[in-house]
Design an enzyme around this catalytic site. Sequence first.
Site, PDB file in Angstrom:
ATOM      1  N   GLU A  94      -1.940 -15.575  26.588  1.00  0.00           N
ATOM      2  CA  GLU A  94      -2.050 -14.082  27.615  1.00  0.00           C
ATOM      3  C   GLU A  94      -3.136 -14.590  28.748  1.00  0.00           C
ATOM      4  O   GLU A  94      -3.762 -13.697  29.564  1.00  0.00           O
ATOM      5  CB  GLU A  94      -1.887 -13.007  26.752  1.00  0.00           C
ATOM      6  CG  GLU A  94      -0.979 -12.761  25.955  1.00  0.00           C
ATOM      7  CD  GLU A  94       0.573 -12.061  26.576  1.00  0.00           C
ATOM      8  OE1 GLU A  94       0.073 -11.676  28.908  1.00  0.00           O
ATOM      9  OE2 GLU A  94       1.521 -12.387  26.505  1.00  0.00           O
ATOM     10  N   SER A 364      17.321  32.092 -21.885  1.00  0.00           N
ATOM     11  CA  SER A 364      17.009  31.990 -23.274  1.00  0.00           C
ATOM     12  C   SER A 364      15.397  30.546 -23.321  1.00  0.00           C
ATOM     13  O   SER A 364      15.352  29.833 -24.342  1.00  0.00           O
ATOM     14  CB  SER A 364      18.339  30.965 -24.837  1.00  0.00           C
ATOM     15  OG  SER A 364      18.503  32.385 -24.629  1.00  0.00           O
TER      16      SER A 364
END
Length: 686
Positions: A94, A364
């Site tokens: 690159e 309960s």
Amino acid sequence: MQVVLNRKRRRQRNKWRLAFRLLLVFLLLASGSAVALLSYTRMLGPPPIQVSQTTVIYGDNNEIIGETHHGENRYWVSLSDISQDVIDATISVEDRKFFQHLGFDPKRIAGAILANIRSGEKSQGASTITQQYARNLYLNHEKTWTRKWNELLYALRLEMNYEKEEILEGYLNTVYYGHGAYGIEAASAHFFDKDSRDLTLAEASMLAGIPKGPSYYSPLTNEELAKKRQKVVLFSMVENEMITQQEADAAFEEELIYIERPHQTLDKVGPYFHDVVHYQLVHQLGIEPDLIEAGGLQVYTTLDAEMQKKAEKIIEQEMPTNELEIGFVAMDPKTGYVKALVGGKQHVQGGFNRAVQAQRQPGSTMKPFLYYGALENGFTATTTLKSEKTDFPIDGQSEPYSPDNFNSNFAEDYITMIQALAFSDNIYAVKTHYFIGLDTLGEITRRVGLKSTIQPHPSSALGSSSVNVLEMVNGYSAFANGGFKTEPLFIKKVENIKGEILFENKPTYEQVLDPELTFIMTDLMTAMFDRQLNDYTSVTGGSVAPFIKRPVAGKSGSTSTDSWMIGFTPQLVTGVWVGYDDSRRLQTKGDSQVSKQVWAKFTEEALANELKLPFQPPRNLTALEVDPKTGLLANENCTGRLTYFVKGTEPTESCPSSEKEMEETVQEESEEEHSIFKRFLRWMNE
């Protein structure tokens, strides 16, 4: 003649002098322009280099359970954590002069301009790594002179304000490799299922060739073109003396195995759990939503992925196909770590989470807190009260409170706390509520961490005050944890992309219950699974007792609209609620059994590979074989159950040897209870 020659020479000297002066002026202007341009870019300061990065969510074992991003799957890694072969290959193909230029390469630019002029198109590019990085950060990919000029300006700004290594790191973390993978780490994971630091020369050279044309040079779409591009990359590395020709040939011949790991953009495990994590990150930690979604955070949570999957599987199997819904939480009582959470049968992003948002009557399941308060106020496991239809006065109201038992089953006799809890006798519970004071239950629930307010009303003993699943599970964790309260934790820590800790959560502990009474209460909660206690009615956990293969304690609860089961082992507390969102009545008996079925099967499967740990009693408790019906010491005349007492509170009398002795014992207990209770009722009505 000589004069003519002199004139010609003079004209030539003047031309050369003019040309030199023009060149000098041009150089001065160019130098001034360059200085002005550099000064301008320097004056603009460093451009921001933040980019969208994948936020990763980890479970309790540091496995990835989810990730988020805005369409750009990217994991940021430092340059030191990237394979040197990747760095060398990228620079070679690159921008081989990357470490020499100031952000642009004049020679490459001039060549590209001439080529574009000859072709009449903008087909040739000469972008350096810095320019490409600038384009990735700030610009689009249009081939226009304006974009190229802006690209040059941004490149200069980057070079003027950042080190070369920072620019290279940024480029490798932002460049697109195709298939939704942005940055070398995401590409390495997608193509080879490994970290970028572990890439071989062959793999690195293949990936380095892709950014020139991700749709052309991906080996997953066109391996032939990709191999040609790889050869170009390897040749450039040889030319730049980064590798030898022999190494290049070997890398080119190496057979590459592609994994093509798909990227999961949705939550992988526990979507309702992720909703809670996201809410806490935003509303409790103050982190901006955009930073969470794509800020590259590392969020370490408490979720156990395997437990979560088992919970979801069992819920899918057990839940009917009607509109019955579920809330589910499993938590480690020692740490407060939430291990699994389900907020409904079908997850909707941002939808209603029944595990943490639904406020429902717990029935309960409230009784263990009530009976712990009774133990603090002098009750024991063998304290007896009469189970019979009873009207209870309500202060300031003319109508009494008249609770019922399931199917109106009353013992019509005295029962112990052991039986009261195992059978879930409502009369015993409300009587206890009155005896210890209507404010006591609320004080106990606040102590163990419940946030919801428990009203000082007779019906609160039977769970009429609304709560959510998470707080109930947290409250029960105090029983499983020897009386220590913890806080439910979802997030262990959060790190930014640099690995810096933004937030860290540590378990907290507070002794809120007496360890001796806590164990007694825990032991009493094992009775609901003991079918040998069956008498005037059945134990409430009898239907799931065959599923349980380890020591467990818990309590079920039900109202006309809600069904609950909360139970625990020393390692895990799990709570399940089922009901309808519109609070309609439970339709069938099967509806009310789902919570127990889910709880029992999950507890066994979740702990299948864990030790079967018993509940360990404190040393200074007394353990005796006691008749659970009378509360008297067992002998040859009655069966016994091992029962625990604080020293000095244990029974001293044995079961009577004849019916006459039994009647006399019952008569004494009756007179004692009625004397106390009648005095209390008179006091209430004064």
